[in-house]
Design an enzyme around this catalytic site. Structure first.
Site, PDB file in Angstrom:
ATOM      1  N   SER A  74       1.040  -1.229  -0.028  1.00 14.48           N
ATOM      2  CA  SER A  74       0.013   0.105   0.031  1.00 14.48           C
ATOM      3  C   SER A  74       0.798   1.046   0.011  1.00 14.48           C
ATOM      4  O   SER A  74       1.965   1.197   0.553  1.00 14.48           O
ATOM      5  CB  SER A  74      -0.853  -0.100   1.352  1.00 14.48           C
ATOM      6  OG  SER A  74      -1.433   1.230   1.735  1.00 14.48           O
ATOM      7  N   SER A  75       0.339   2.197  -0.493  1.00 15.79           N
ATOM      8  CA  SER A  75       1.056   3.530  -0.513  1.00 15.79           C
ATOM      9  C   SER A  75       1.503   4.251   1.002  1.00 15.79           C
ATOM     10  O   SER A  75       2.177   5.059   1.051  1.00 15.79           O
ATOM     11  CB  SER A  75       0.317   4.665  -1.306  1.00 15.79           C
ATOM     12  OG  SER A  75      -1.015   4.889  -0.644  1.00 15.79           O
ATOM     13  N   CYS A  76       0.566   3.380   1.846  1.00 12.81           N
ATOM     14  CA  CYS A  76       0.697   4.010   3.083  1.00 12.81           C
ATOM     15  C   CYS A  76       2.298   3.775   4.023  1.00 12.81           C
ATOM     16  O   CYS A  76       2.592   4.131   4.826  1.00 12.81           O
ATOM     17  CB  CYS A  76      -0.308   3.804   4.159  1.00 12.81           C
ATOM     18  SG  CYS A  76      -0.214   1.710   4.613  1.00 12.81           S
ATOM     19  N   TYR A 104      -0.143  -0.892  10.074  1.00 11.38           N
ATOM     20  CA  TYR A 104      -0.423  -1.708   8.632  1.00 11.38           C
ATOM     21  C   TYR A 104       0.635  -1.430   7.738  1.00 11.38           C
ATOM     22  O   TYR A 104       1.379  -2.527   7.303  1.00 11.38           O
ATOM     23  CB  TYR A 104      -1.619  -1.308   8.209  1.00 11.38           C
ATOM     24  CG  TYR A 104      -1.945  -1.833   6.612  1.00 11.38           C
ATOM     25  CD1 TYR A 104      -2.298  -2.997   6.506  1.00 11.38           C
ATOM     26  CD2 TYR A 104      -1.795  -1.094   5.625  1.00 11.38           C
ATOM     27  CE1 TYR A 104      -2.764  -3.714   5.324  1.00 11.38           C
ATOM     28  CE2 TYR A 104      -1.999  -1.534   4.243  1.00 11.38           C
ATOM     29  CZ  TYR A 104      -2.464  -3.213   4.145  1.00 11.38           C
ATOM     30  OH  TYR A 104      -2.576  -3.307   2.820  1.00 11.38           O
ATOM     31  N   HIS A 134     -12.619   1.409   3.396  1.00 13.49           N
ATOM     32  CA  HIS A 134     -11.976   3.004   3.038  1.00 13.49           C
ATOM     33  C   HIS A 134     -12.914   4.014   2.692  1.00 13.49           C
ATOM     34  O   HIS A 134     -14.169   3.941   2.501  1.00 13.49           O
ATOM     35  CB  HIS A 134     -10.890   2.448   1.969  1.00 13.49           C
ATOM     36  CG  HIS A 134      -9.867   1.708   2.485  1.00 13.49           C
ATOM     37  ND1 HIS A 134      -9.674   0.217   2.415  1.00 13.49           N
ATOM     38  CD2 HIS A 134      -8.491   1.930   2.877  1.00 13.49           C
ATOM     39  CE1 HIS A 134      -8.759  -0.110   2.734  1.00 13.49           C
ATOM     40  NE2 HIS A 134      -8.201   0.624   3.354  1.00 13.49           N
ATOM     41  N   LYS A 145       3.675  -4.063   6.182  1.00 16.83           N
ATOM     42  CA  LYS A 145       3.796  -3.967   4.798  1.00 16.83           C
ATOM     43  C   LYS A 145       5.379  -3.851   4.063  1.00 16.83           C
ATOM     44  O   LYS A 145       5.644  -4.375   3.459  1.00 16.83           O
ATOM     45  CB  LYS A 145       2.798  -3.079   4.061  1.00 16.83           C
ATOM     46  CG  LYS A 145       1.442  -3.735   4.187  1.00 16.83           C
ATOM     47  CD  LYS A 145       1.325  -4.934   3.371  1.00 16.83           C
ATOM     48  CE  LYS A 145       0.117  -5.670   3.342  1.00 16.83           C
ATOM     49  NZ  LYS A 145      -0.009  -6.936   2.540  1.00 16.83           N
TER      50      LYS A 145
END
Length: 316
Positions: free
Chosen positions: A108-110, A137, A180, A141
């Site tokens: 994920s971009s997070c 999270y 989301h 990742k």
């Protein structure tokens, strides 16, 4: 890749996994494997090892994860950290032990720092602090990305990580407690319209900027990574275009047909101010998204209406 190559899709019933399955099937791949969480608990190392040694897949696509929005991440930090670590570590380690040559890890971009320069480049990973509302999270990742990179470096295997921007589409999670932003808005506007166009309350100020990718485009990127040996270990996947949350809300409101008021609750967190992906590395290799935001939201809303009863039952 051969059309009969054995490909295991972890999380094949989720929004991303099911889209990948559809794209692979459409392209003629005939030996796809998927197991439900009841059939195979990916958090259980022994079960994963047994499955991998028995099935011996040639390719693994890890689309399995515990996911959710700001509320879910904030309320269940331990689960978001530990369960994602268990799922991905079991899969990655079992893949290595069973000599799986190709592994596609989805994140994920997070994973990028909260205040990283925009647009987000792959090299910004681990250069600053994370967004506190989803760091649990993100840390999980990041660990998956680095484990895949380590295997690539030490053992020379084709393990690659794809980091998508915010995904949405058919088979999304529309549970208001765990979803989301885009599917949550869609459900809120739909139910408000059904109740006489009552006001819709949304979190934050509406000023943060976000990028959104239709899930079928993400699936195409995954298949691109399966069919090609990508030269680097980490790639962003997105559109390279963003808009404010307020603009997103107004777009969804228009498509749904809700004519009531939007009320912004500025006491609620906004999250990261902006998350725009630099997708030049994937573009240079030949992949680019096809579905625009308006078209994607229209397709998603049609699916939502067609599956309204099952959507209401969806929980994390």
């Amino acid at each position: 890749m051969q059309k009969d190559s054995k490909i295991y899709i972890a999380g094949h019933k989720g929004m991303v996994g099911s889209a990948i399955w559809r794209v692979l099937s459409k392209k003629g791949y005939t030996n796809l494997i998927g197991k439900s969480s009841k059939e195979l608990d990916l958090r259980n190392q022994a079960q994963v090892n047994d499955f991998m040694s028995t099935e011996a897949p040639e390719v693994i696509i890890d689309a399995a994860a515990r996911v959710g929005g700001i509320l879910a991440n904030n309320d269940y930090p331990y689960q978001f950290l530990m369960e994602n670590l268990q799922i991905q570590n079991n899969l990655i380690d079992a893949a290595l032990k069973n000599d799986v040559e190709k592994f596609v890890f989805l994140g994920s971009s997070c994973i990028y720092p909260k205040f990283a320069p925009q647009p987000l480049k792959e090299e910004y990973l681990l250069t600053d602090t994370l967004e506190p509302t989803n760091e649990w999270y993100a840390i999980a990742k990041i660990t998956g990305v680095k484990a895949s990179q380590a295997i690539r470096k030490q053992f020379g295997k084709d393990y690659v990580s794809l980091m998508p921007t915010n995904l949405y589409g058919t088979y999304d999670n529309f549970d208001l407690n765990t979803s989301h932003v885009l599917p949550a808005m869609m459900r809120k506007f739909h139910e408000a319209k059904e109740n006489g166009n009552t006001p819709v309350a949304l979190w934050g100020s509406g000023t943060p900027m976000r990028e959104f990718l239709f899930v079928d485009d993400m699936a195409e990127a995954v298949v691109f990574a399966v069919e090609n040996k990508l030269p680097d270990f980490l790639y962003n996947v997105g559109t390279g275009e963003d808009l404010t949350i307020k603009e997103l809300a107004e777009t969804i409101q228009s498509i749904v047909g809700h004519t009531g008021e939007i009320v912004w609750d500025s006491s609620k967190p906004d999250g990261t101010p902006r998350k725009l992906m630099d997708v030049s590395k994937m573009h240079e290799l030949g992949w680019k998204h096809r579905v625009g935001l308006q078209e994607g939201i229209e397709k998603t809303y049609q699916w939502f209406k067609d599956n309204i009863e099952s959507v209401k039952k969806v929980t994390i």
